[in-house]
Structures are given as structure tokens and as C-alpha cells.
Design a protein around this motif. Structure first.
Motif, short mmCIF file in Angstrom:
data_model
loop_
_atom_site.label_atom_id
_atom_site.label_comp_id
_atom_site.label_asym_id
_atom_site.label_seq_id
_atom_site.Cartn_x
_atom_site.Cartn_y
_atom_site.Cartn_z
N ILE A 6 0.85 -1.19 0.00
CA ILE A 6 0.00 0.00 0.00
C ILE A 6 0.88 1.24 0.00
CG2 ILE A 6 -1.78 1.25 1.28
CD1 ILE A 6 -2.67 -1.53 0.14
N GLU A 60 11.61 1.70 3.88
CA GLU A 60 10.26 2.07 4.32
C GLU A 60 9.80 0.96 5.25
OE1 GLU A 60 7.54 2.66 1.05
OE2 GLU A 60 8.71 4.32 0.19
N GLU A 62 7.27 -1.03 7.55
CA GLU A 62 5.81 -1.16 7.48
C GLU A 62 5.31 -2.33 8.32
OE1 GLU A 62 4.38 -0.83 3.46
OE2 GLU A 62 6.01 0.54 2.90
N ASP A 91 9.91 -2.12 2.85
CA ASP A 91 9.60 -1.96 1.42
C ASP A 91 10.74 -1.14 0.82
OD1 ASP A 91 8.59 -1.19 -1.06
OD2 ASP A 91 7.05 0.13 -0.21
N LYS A 112 10.18 -0.76 -7.34
CA LYS A 112 9.59 -1.38 -6.16
C LYS A 112 9.68 -2.90 -6.11
CE LYS A 112 7.31 1.88 -3.69
NZ LYS A 112 7.56 2.08 -2.23
N THR A 183 4.01 3.00 4.84
CA THR A 183 5.07 3.45 5.75
C THR A 183 4.74 4.80 6.37
OG1 THR A 183 7.49 3.58 5.96
CG2 THR A 183 6.54 4.71 4.09
MG MG Z 1 5.95 1.42 1.11
#
Ligand code: MG
Length: 211
Positions: A6, A60, A62, A91, A112, A183
Motif C-alpha cells: 500500500i 520504508e 511497514e 519496502d 519497487k 510506511t
Molecule cells: Mg511502502
């Protein structure tokens, strides 16, 4: 299994992302999600090797939610039946490539979804051991012993149940799928030699090095 991530689920991070890479400044009306393949998994607190194609890889941290049964078009009211364990993940994001993708309106896979871009805690904790409310959890990331990110899941723009309801309209969820829930603020670059250490409700779940 699949990894569902997300984007922009905490207001302060959405703002820092807008400043850092562009894209819209306003908050989203619906959750933004994207996928990482299973080859993105980095497990067992193994070291993360900075890929050669990026000069600006960011962490990041999460909250992760593990899906425990099959579901499609899940009503938000019943979404809590589809998970009972949580963990932490990183992430990893090639921010320089993401900046290009956003500027050019291109997909995010390059920035990503690359190999080992999804660090996943070796341990998941039953939600009931943490009080039972996924929207009342606290997590933190330290880099080289210094606190960089502080997460409070009550601050999510879209709740975990809303995320599951939205994503499952498009994708069948299966047992073992992982949801990266977004995040909080404080993302930043990693460099070789860094140590990342993340805790969930005071329990250390991630502790690994960057190489
Ligand atoms: Mg992220």
C-alpha cells in the motif's frame, strides 16, 4: 504467494513523498496498491545488497499482515476474519527510479519489485498477543541504533480492513499472501554498512545489515 503493498497510507509520509518525488499532494480517495513478486522476498534477517541500478535506495518500515484464508470481494466488516498474525517488513524502494516513473507516468515495478526489495520479519506475532486491535499497534525503525521511523497504526489513512476490502475487489487473496500496509514518515536512504533494526510493540523483529 503474492506481496501486496500500500502506498501513501500515512499523511505525514504522503507529504514527504510528494516533496521528494512529486506526484499529487492531495490525499487519496481510495487506497493505492501495487504488487511485488515472490522473488522480492528477503527473509531470515539476511543482509540486503544495494542493487547496482539505483543510487538512492530508501528503507520504508511497514506493518505486515499475513492473510490466512482465501477470499475475494471481502466486505470490510468481515475483513478481520482473514488475518490473525502481524509482522514487520521493509519496502525497499529505488527512489531515483520512482521519481522518473512518477514524472513519466510509468509503472512502479522497476523501483519497487526488484529482487530482495521486500524484507520480511522471520517471526509473525498473533494479533491477540498484542491486544487484538490491528489499529492500535506501535512500531519503530532504527538505523545504526538511531530512531528514524515511528509507526502508530491508528494513524493509517485507510484501515487494514478497508485495505483488504479494496484489494480483494481486484485480486483473490490466498493463505500466505502478505500485505505491506504503508510506511509512516521518516523514510531515507541506506548505505553499505548500515544496520536496520525494527520493533513491533517493543519486540525486535528485524535486525539486519546493508551491504
Ligand atoms: Mg511502502
Amino acid at each position: 504467494m503474492k506481496i501486496i503493498c500500500i502506498g501513501r497510507n500515512y499523511a505525514a509520509h504522503a507529504e514527504e513523498l510528494h516533496r521528494s518525488v512529486g506526484g499529487p499532494a492531495e490525499l487519496l480517495a481510495e487506497p493505492l496498491w501495487f504488487l511485488k513478486p515472490d522473488t522480492a522476498m528477503l527473509r531470515n534477517n539476511d543482509p540486503f545488497y544495494i542493487p547496482t541500478f539505483s543510487s538512492e535506495v530508501h528503507y520504508e518500515c511497514e506493518l505486515l499482515v499475513r492473510i490466512n484464508r482465501v477470499g475475494k470481494c471481502i466486505d470490510e466488516r468481515f475483513a478481520h476474519r482473514y488475518y490473525d498474525e502481524v509482522g514487520l517488513g521493509i519496502d525497499f524502494t529505488a527512489r531515483d527510479l520512482q521519481r522518473e516513473a512518477i514524472a513519466q507516468g510509468l509503472p512502479w515495478e522497476r523501483c519497487k519489485a526488484f529482487d530482495y526489495s521486500a524484507a520480511i520479519s522471520p517471526v509473525f506475532i498473533p494479533l491477540r498477543e498484542l491486544g487484538g486491535d490491528v489499529q492500535q499497534l506501535h512500531f519503530a525503525l532504527a538505523v545504526n541504533g538511531e530512531r528514524r521511523q515511528t509507526g502508530d497504526t491508528s494513524q493509517m489513512l485507510f484501515s487494514v480492513d478497508r485495505l483488504i476490502a479494496t484489494v480483494s475487489r481486484y485480486l483473490t487473496l490466498r493463505m500466505g499472501d502478505l500485505l505491506f500496509t504503508g510506511t509512516p514518515a521518516g523514510v531515507g536512504p541506506v548505505k553499505a554498512g548500515d544496520n536496520l533494526c525494527a520493533t513491533l510493540e517493543g519486540r525486535k523483529l528485524l535486525d539486519f545489515d546493508i551491504r
